[in-house]
Design a protein around this motif. Structure first.
Motif, mmCIF file in Angstrom:
data_model
loop_
_atom_site.group_PDB
_atom_site.id
_atom_site.type_symbol
_atom_site.label_atom_id
_atom_site.label_comp_id
_atom_site.label_asym_id
_atom_site.label_seq_id
_atom_site.Cartn_x
_atom_site.Cartn_y
_atom_site.Cartn_z
ATOM 1 N N ARG A 278 0.823 -1.209 0.000
ATOM 2 C CA ARG A 278 0.000 0.000 0.000
ATOM 3 C C ARG A 278 0.858 1.260 0.000
ATOM 4 N NH1 ARG A 278 -2.738 -0.301 4.844
ATOM 5 N NH2 ARG A 278 -1.910 -2.325 5.418
ATOM 6 N N LEU A 279 2.010 1.213 0.684
ATOM 7 C CA LEU A 279 2.906 2.363 0.675
ATOM 8 C C LEU A 279 3.457 2.627 -0.722
ATOM 9 C CD1 LEU A 279 4.867 1.749 4.004
ATOM 10 C CD2 LEU A 279 3.476 3.761 3.480
ATOM 11 N N HIS A 280 3.917 1.579 -1.382
ATOM 12 C CA HIS A 280 4.463 1.735 -2.732
ATOM 13 C C HIS A 280 3.387 2.206 -3.702
ATOM 14 C CE1 HIS A 280 8.635 -0.038 -2.702
ATOM 15 N NE2 HIS A 280 8.219 -0.361 -1.492
ATOM 16 N N TRP A 281 2.217 1.607 -3.614
ATOM 17 C CA TRP A 281 1.129 1.982 -4.512
ATOM 18 C C TRP A 281 0.700 3.438 -4.267
ATOM 19 C CZ3 TRP A 281 -1.229 -0.743 -8.467
ATOM 20 C CH2 TRP A 281 -2.409 -0.186 -8.983
ATOM 21 N N ALA A 282 0.531 3.786 -3.013
ATOM 22 C CA ALA A 282 0.080 5.138 -2.675
ATOM 23 C C ALA A 282 1.101 6.183 -3.114
ATOM 24 C CB ALA A 282 -0.172 5.244 -1.173
ATOM 25 N N ALA A 283 2.382 5.879 -2.956
ATOM 26 C CA ALA A 283 3.423 6.823 -3.375
ATOM 27 C C ALA A 283 3.395 7.032 -4.882
ATOM 28 C CB ALA A 283 4.796 6.323 -2.948
ATOM 29 N N GLY A 284 3.095 5.970 -5.626
ATOM 30 C CA GLY A 284 3.086 6.066 -7.078
ATOM 31 C C GLY A 284 1.787 6.554 -7.666
ATOM 32 N N HIS A 285 0.708 6.569 -6.880
ATOM 33 C CA HIS A 285 -0.617 6.965 -7.386
ATOM 34 C C HIS A 285 -1.194 8.160 -6.629
ATOM 35 C CE1 HIS A 285 -0.150 2.889 -8.995
ATOM 36 N NE2 HIS A 285 -1.066 3.194 -9.876
ATOM 37 N N ASP A 286 -0.365 8.842 -5.842
ATOM 38 C CA ASP A 286 -0.774 10.067 -5.152
ATOM 39 C C ASP A 286 -2.031 9.847 -4.316
ATOM 40 O OD1 ASP A 286 -0.577 12.687 -4.334
ATOM 41 O OD2 ASP A 286 -1.721 13.486 -6.027
ATOM 42 N N GLU A 287 -1.934 8.894 -3.379
ATOM 43 C CA GLU A 287 -3.046 8.602 -2.475
ATOM 44 C C GLU A 287 -2.554 8.799 -1.039
ATOM 45 O OE1 GLU A 287 -5.506 5.264 -3.164
ATOM 46 O OE2 GLU A 287 -5.089 5.180 -5.321
ATOM 47 N N PRO A 288 -2.580 10.029 -0.531
ATOM 48 C CA PRO A 288 -1.987 10.340 0.781
ATOM 49 C C PRO A 288 -2.651 9.615 1.949
ATOM 50 C CG PRO A 288 -3.204 12.226 -0.094
ATOM 51 C CD PRO A 288 -3.094 11.244 -1.207
ATOM 52 N N GLU A 289 -3.962 9.406 1.901
ATOM 53 C CA GLU A 289 -4.627 8.722 3.016
ATOM 54 C C GLU A 289 -4.172 7.269 3.093
ATOM 55 O OE1 GLU A 289 -8.828 9.182 3.022
ATOM 56 O OE2 GLU A 289 -8.764 11.379 3.007
ATOM 57 N N MET A 290 -4.073 6.600 1.932
ATOM 58 C CA MET A 290 -3.580 5.224 1.915
ATOM 59 C C MET A 290 -2.139 5.169 2.414
ATOM 60 S SD MET A 290 -3.027 2.554 -1.276
ATOM 61 C CE MET A 290 -4.745 2.589 -1.800
ATOM 62 N N PHE A 291 -1.347 6.157 2.027
ATOM 63 C CA PHE A 291 0.051 6.192 2.451
ATOM 64 C C PHE A 291 0.144 6.345 3.963
ATOM 65 C CE2 PHE A 291 4.170 8.081 3.306
ATOM 66 C CZ PHE A 291 5.006 7.358 2.485
ATOM 67 N N HIS A 292 -0.647 7.251 4.518
ATOM 68 C CA HIS A 292 -0.613 7.470 5.961
ATOM 69 C C HIS A 292 -0.991 6.199 6.712
ATOM 70 C CE1 HIS A 292 -2.163 9.848 9.692
ATOM 71 N NE2 HIS A 292 -1.015 9.255 9.916
ATOM 72 N N GLN A 293 -2.021 5.511 6.242
ATOM 73 C CA GLN A 293 -2.423 4.281 6.925
ATOM 74 C C GLN A 293 -1.358 3.202 6.778
ATOM 75 O OE1 GLN A 293 -5.287 4.011 8.877
ATOM 76 N NE2 GLN A 293 -4.200 2.168 9.549
ATOM 77 N N GLY A 294 -0.691 3.181 5.623
ATOM 78 C CA GLY A 294 0.403 2.227 5.453
ATOM 79 C C GLY A 294 1.527 2.484 6.444
ATOM 80 N N CYS A 295 1.819 3.746 6.703
ATOM 81 C CA CYS A 295 2.833 4.099 7.710
ATOM 82 C C CYS A 295 2.446 3.552 9.078
ATOM 83 C CB CYS A 295 2.995 5.612 7.795
ATOM 84 S SG CYS A 295 3.642 6.408 6.315
ATOM 85 N N ILE A 296 1.188 3.722 9.435
ATOM 86 C CA ILE A 296 0.691 3.251 10.733
ATOM 87 C C ILE A 296 0.821 1.739 10.828
ATOM 88 C CG2 ILE A 296 -1.380 2.990 12.150
ATOM 89 C CD1 ILE A 296 -2.272 5.736 11.058
ATOM 90 N N ASP A 297 0.398 1.040 9.766
ATOM 91 C CA ASP A 297 0.340 -0.423 9.814
ATOM 92 C C ASP A 297 1.714 -1.077 9.761
ATOM 93 O OD1 ASP A 297 -2.372 -0.191 9.977
ATOM 94 O OD2 ASP A 297 -2.762 -0.706 7.884
#
Length: 409
Positions: A278-297
């Motif tokens: 999810r972190l890699h995908w969010a970074a490449g697709h500009d999805e900040p909420e997904m990225f933040h949750q990936g950081c938490i998880d």
């Protein structure tokens, strides 16, 4: 993913401790020699001189002892096993050394053999509390749950002694990257291998230092191959080789890289693998909420200052994807590590503000992250890493990762 304050001055003053060690001293020296930012610039010359002296003081093993070890493993002498054998090793590392030989079928092979007595020597090193503390600090640990982390560290180092296990891991990575003409894994000769002897095809190619002086086009292609080798294995297969040492790569024309040394391989816990996807995908697709949750998880964050520092670190780590094409320079790689160390000190001073001990299975991720960034950085080119990820990270993978995410994701 926790933050570490590497005691550089302490490391420099630890000559006496390192001088008592065999395999561990070499590993520490290797890591510090190529990971940008671990040792401050003002101390690097002094430390490299110290480590150079220590490593030079560990000579290659005696040829007679190497021959005797091989005889013990196969109940045959070297002359019976190989058509030709070179007593002078072509390389020597912490666990063993490598010899060139020719099989009776006429095939050129590299034979990695334990240093005689290395099992006992490394076990003695692993019982040295000061050495374990030093390595944990390099890998990004904290004063919390050190007992569990030390055991994880010992398990990985003990596994490196088992060449049968390494042969299995070579086969695993060969299967992961089968069909990719740019990723090359040496063939293992199983009948000529054992727990203390590993025989593979002999590899020729450019060294890392030679590759650094190649054309910009070649260096871009090699960075793409290196990125694909690391992150396809992590994201799609949940496994990683945690020893990104520059001596473990041979470079070829057209972006080809041969990868050797699979002694330190670890399975990625599924929950961390899903978070990484999810972190890699969010970074490449500009999805900040997904990225933040990936950081938490990925780090089991529970809010507070620590969660903010984890996100800050991961945002810097994922800039090569988010801002692709990205020039991952030596200065940038060093800054990532320096910021990591500084923020760790802040997190420890405020440990009641959300601090979480390192989750199980992430200790060697720090070794991979720091080392791999430095490897890429010294090739010193701008690369479209986002485009590289499109070759193996697809919608089906993010769908599965989201389905298996935590309820709050």
């Amino acid at each position: 993913m926790v933050f570490s304050k590497t005691p550089a001055k302490h490391l420099i003053k630890s000559t006496a401790l390192l001088g008592q060690l065999r395999g561990i001293a070499t590993k520490i020296g290797q890591m510090l020699s190529y990971v940008d930012g671990l040792v401050p610039p003002e101390h690097r010359d002094a430390f490299e001189k110290t480590m150079g002296t220590l490593q030079a003081a560990t000579p290659a093993s005696d040829p007679k002892e190497i021959r005797e070890l091989i005889r013990q493993e196969f109940n045959k002498g070297v002359e019976e096993i190989f058509a030709t054998w070179e007593d002078t090793p072509i390389a020597s590392a912490s666990i063993g050394q490598v010899h060139r030989a020719i099989t009776h079928e006429g095939e050129e092979v590299a034979v990695k053999v334990h240093h005689p007595g290395i099992v006992q020597a490394l076990e003695s090193d692993l019982q040295n509390a000061g050495a374990m503390e030093m390595i944990l600090s390099l890998l990004g640990s904290s004063k919390f749950e050190t007992g569990r982390l030390v055991e994880e560290l010992k398990d990985r180092f003990r596994e490196e002694l088992d060449y049968k296990l390494e042969a299995e891991r070579i086969e695993l990575f060969s299967n992961i990257h089968a069909g990719d003409p740019t990723i090359r894994i040496p063939k293992v000769y199983k009948s000529l291998s054992s727990k203390r002897v590993l025989t593979t095809e002999f590899i020729r190619g450019l060294s890392y230092e030679e590759a650094r002086n190649a054309s910009e086009q070649e260096r871009i292609a090699w960075c793409e191959t290196l990125w694909r080798f690391v992150y396809k294995a992590i994201l799609i297969h949940g496994v990683f080789n945690a020893d990104p040492h520059p001596g473990n790569y041979f470079f070829h024309e057209g972006g080809g890289v041969t990868f050797v040394d699979f002694g330190c391989v670890q399975k990625m816990p599924e929950v961390r693998q899903n978070a990484a996807i999810r972190l890699h995908w969010a970074a490449g697709h500009d999805e900040p909420e997904m990225f933040h949750q990936g950081c938490i998880d990925i780090a089991d964050c529970q809010g507070g200052l620590y969660e903010r520092l984890v996100r800050k670190y991961l945002e810097s780590y994922f800039r090569p994807i988010k801002e692709s094409p990205f020039h991952l320079s030596p200065d940038y790689a060093a800054k990532v590590v320096r910021d990591f160390k500084r923020d760790y000190a802040t997190a420890l001073k405020n440990y009641k503000d959300g601090f979480v001990p390192m989750p199980k299975g992430l200790l060697f991720i720090n070794r991979l992250e720091f080392g791999f960034f430095s490897i890429l950085a010294r090739l010193n080119v701008k690369v479209d890493y986002r485009e590289v990820e499109k070759g193996y990270l697809h919608q089906e993978h993010i769908d599965a990762a989201m389905a298996n995410a935590s309820p709050s994701s």
